[in-house]
Write an enzyme that holds these catalytic residues in place. Structure first.
Site, PDB file in Angstrom:
ATOM      1  N   ARG A 165       0.848  -1.205   0.000  1.00 49.38           N
ATOM      2  CA  ARG A 165       0.000   0.000   0.000  1.00 49.38           C
ATOM      3  C   ARG A 165       0.884   1.257   0.000  1.00 49.38           C
ATOM      4  O   ARG A 165       0.972   1.958  -0.995  1.00 49.38           O
ATOM      5  CB  ARG A 165      -0.936  -0.029   1.225  1.00 49.38           C
ATOM      6  CG  ARG A 165      -2.156   0.868   1.104  1.00 49.38           C
ATOM      7  CD  ARG A 165      -1.859   2.314   1.389  1.00 49.38           C
ATOM      8  NE  ARG A 165      -1.227   2.499   2.705  1.00 49.38           N
ATOM      9  CZ  ARG A 165      -0.664   3.633   3.072  1.00 49.38           C
ATOM     10  NH1 ARG A 165      -0.642   4.672   2.269  1.00 49.38           N
ATOM     11  NH2 ARG A 165      -0.088   3.723   4.267  1.00 49.38           N
ATOM     12  N   ASP A 166       1.588   1.492   1.077  1.00 48.72           N
ATOM     13  CA  ASP A 166       2.403   2.706   1.218  1.00 48.72           C
ATOM     14  C   ASP A 166       3.482   2.758   0.133  1.00 48.72           C
ATOM     15  O   ASP A 166       3.799   3.832  -0.408  1.00 48.72           O
ATOM     16  CB  ASP A 166       3.043   2.687   2.615  1.00 48.72           C
ATOM     17  CG  ASP A 166       3.552   4.041   3.070  1.00 48.72           C
ATOM     18  OD1 ASP A 166       3.753   4.922   2.239  1.00 48.72           O
ATOM     19  OD2 ASP A 166       3.775   4.204   4.285  1.00 48.72           O
ATOM     20  N   HIS A 174      10.327   6.963   8.488  1.00 48.40           N
ATOM     21  CA  HIS A 174      10.838   7.077   7.124  1.00 48.40           C
ATOM     22  C   HIS A 174      12.331   7.358   7.161  1.00 48.40           C
ATOM     23  O   HIS A 174      12.843   7.939   8.114  1.00 48.40           O
ATOM     24  CB  HIS A 174      10.102   8.190   6.374  1.00 48.40           C
ATOM     25  CG  HIS A 174       8.765   7.757   5.845  1.00 48.40           C
ATOM     26  ND1 HIS A 174       8.217   8.253   4.701  1.00 48.40           N
ATOM     27  CD2 HIS A 174       7.879   6.842   6.302  1.00 48.40           C
ATOM     28  CE1 HIS A 174       7.041   7.685   4.469  1.00 48.40           C
ATOM     29  NE2 HIS A 174       6.807   6.823   5.436  1.00 48.40           N
ATOM     30  N   HIS A 198       6.180   4.374  12.850  1.00 48.32           N
ATOM     31  CA  HIS A 198       6.202   4.342  11.371  1.00 48.32           C
ATOM     32  C   HIS A 198       7.235   5.383  10.934  1.00 48.32           C
ATOM     33  O   HIS A 198       6.939   6.568  10.824  1.00 48.32           O
ATOM     34  CB  HIS A 198       4.804   4.658  10.843  1.00 48.32           C
ATOM     35  CG  HIS A 198       4.679   4.628   9.350  1.00 48.32           C
ATOM     36  ND1 HIS A 198       3.825   3.772   8.680  1.00 48.32           N
ATOM     37  CD2 HIS A 198       5.299   5.337   8.373  1.00 48.32           C
ATOM     38  CE1 HIS A 198       3.928   3.968   7.377  1.00 48.32           C
ATOM     39  NE2 HIS A 198       4.806   4.921   7.163  1.00 48.32           N
ATOM     40  N   ASN A 256       9.789   4.509   3.394  1.00 48.15           N
ATOM     41  CA  ASN A 256       9.737   3.867   4.694  1.00 48.15           C
ATOM     42  C   ASN A 256      11.068   3.151   4.934  1.00 48.15           C
ATOM     43  O   ASN A 256      11.789   2.841   3.998  1.00 48.15           O
ATOM     44  CB  ASN A 256       8.630   2.811   4.674  1.00 48.15           C
ATOM     45  CG  ASN A 256       7.276   3.406   4.382  1.00 48.15           C
ATOM     46  OD1 ASN A 256       6.689   4.048   5.222  1.00 48.15           O
ATOM     47  ND2 ASN A 256       6.790   3.206   3.174  1.00 48.15           N
ATOM     48  N   CYS A 271       7.058   9.962   0.199  1.00 52.73           N
ATOM     49  CA  CYS A 271       6.072  11.019   0.347  1.00 52.73           C
ATOM     50  C   CYS A 271       6.427  12.037  -0.708  1.00 52.73           C
ATOM     51  O   CYS A 271       7.600  12.311  -0.928  1.00 52.73           O
ATOM     52  CB  CYS A 271       6.202  11.598   1.753  1.00 52.73           C
ATOM     53  SG  CYS A 271       4.962  12.834   2.130  1.00 52.73           S
TER      54      CYS A 271
HETATM   55 ZN    ZN Z   1       5.260   5.474   5.234  1.00 49.36          ZN
END
Ligand code: ZN
Length: 305
Positions: free
Chosen positions: A15-16, A212, A210, A252, A243
């Protein structure tokens, strides 16, 4: 120093990670990669999102992915739900997943840029989403983006983050994820943050880091969080993800780098690193470019060499 063990990892690459890929990944490849990840021993796997297809075309095949993947029963499947409409669409496939994840930002500007709503508007919508999801027997995670710093507003007060977290918990969230969305956090900040978060939010709610790797500090932040007894992390195979702001920001932390570090520190994850590296090599093949992951390049640490 005693670190928490085992640590629970949620793989968020499908997903991410995929969401930030410019070229549409064929559904067949997504299904194959998710099925590989589901056999690494990872306990939780975020597979897609129910955002509007015109907003994120990459994940427009979410329902098909969800129907086609073959995930062992002991792996919890997570889907990202942006709003009530997304929840309605997801509930049509209720038997295919166990957890939802919904998100908002800790700063007004980031939330406005991301979902074009005020924090209050997001919160009241997500309270309804979480409430309904819990009634359906789903487990809910609330992720708070830019918890450690905002690219538009700079400093984000931890108290503001915890206030949002308390609302999500009151609505029924069993887990709160704190996102360092643009990699602004440092280890000292993270250590203090998780001590405070636990004191304010109590022992019942699961707290998840979470991080990065935007400035190369993702794993240092993991260690700091572990030292504050955080035992749950999200990561992305291959170091996929990222992002759009700031431009060029990396993704990530790589799940294989996280797993390698944890295992070397005798922290258990239940994940088979070799199998995970096979999945990461497979996604590198699909994307046809080098990935940010270090362990994928170097291989696991070999003490017998
Ligand atoms: Zn992320």
């Amino acid at each position: 120093m005693r670190l928490p063990s085992p640590v629970r990892i949620r793989e968020v690459g499908p997903r991410d990670g995929f969401q930030n890929e410019p070229e549409i990944i064929p559904t067949d490849d997504k299904v194959r990669l998710i099925d590989l990840l589901a056999r690494t021993g990872v306990p939780r796997l975020e597979v897609t999102s129910f955002v509007r297809p015109d907003v994120i075309p990459q994940l427009a095949d979410g329902p098909e992915v969800l129907r086609r993947i073959d995930v062992p029963d002991d792996v919890a499947v997570t889907v990202l739900i942006p709003n009530e409409r997304g929840l309605d669409n997801a509930l049509a496939l209720r038997e295919h997943f166990q957890e939802i994840n919904c998100f908002l930002s800790a700063s007004e500007s980031h939330n406005r840029a991301n979902v074009n709503r005020s924090i209050e508007e997001s919160l009241s919508g997500l309270e309804r989403v979480i409430g309904r999801a819990v009634q359906e027997g789903l487990r809910a995670e609330g992720v708070i983006s830019v918890s450690f710093g905002c690219p538009y507003e700079g400093r984000v007060e931890p108290e503001a983050v915890f206030g949002i977290a308390e609302r999500l918990v009151a609505a029924g969230a069993a887990e709160i994820g704190f996102g360092d969305t643009t990699g602004m956090a440092n280890p000292l900040q993270v250590r203090e943050f998780f001590v405070e978060a636990r004191a304010i939010l109590g022992d019942e709610v699961e707290l998840t880091g979470h991080f990065h790797n935007t400035r190369g500090q993702g794993l240092a932040n993991v260690l700091a969080a572990l030292e504050s007894d955080c035992a749950s992390f999200e990561a992305s195979f291959g170091e996929l993800g990222g992002c759009p702001v700031p431009a060029g920001a990396t993704g990530n932390i790589a799940t294989e780098d996280l797993v390698s570090m944890l295992h070397e520190m005798r922290v258990q994850t239940g994940i088979d690193l070799d199998r995970l590296l096979e999945a990461s090599a497979a996604v590198r093949e699909v994307l046809g470019r080098p990935l940010g992951s270090h362990t994928l390049v170097a291989g696991p640490v070999d003490w017998h060499a």
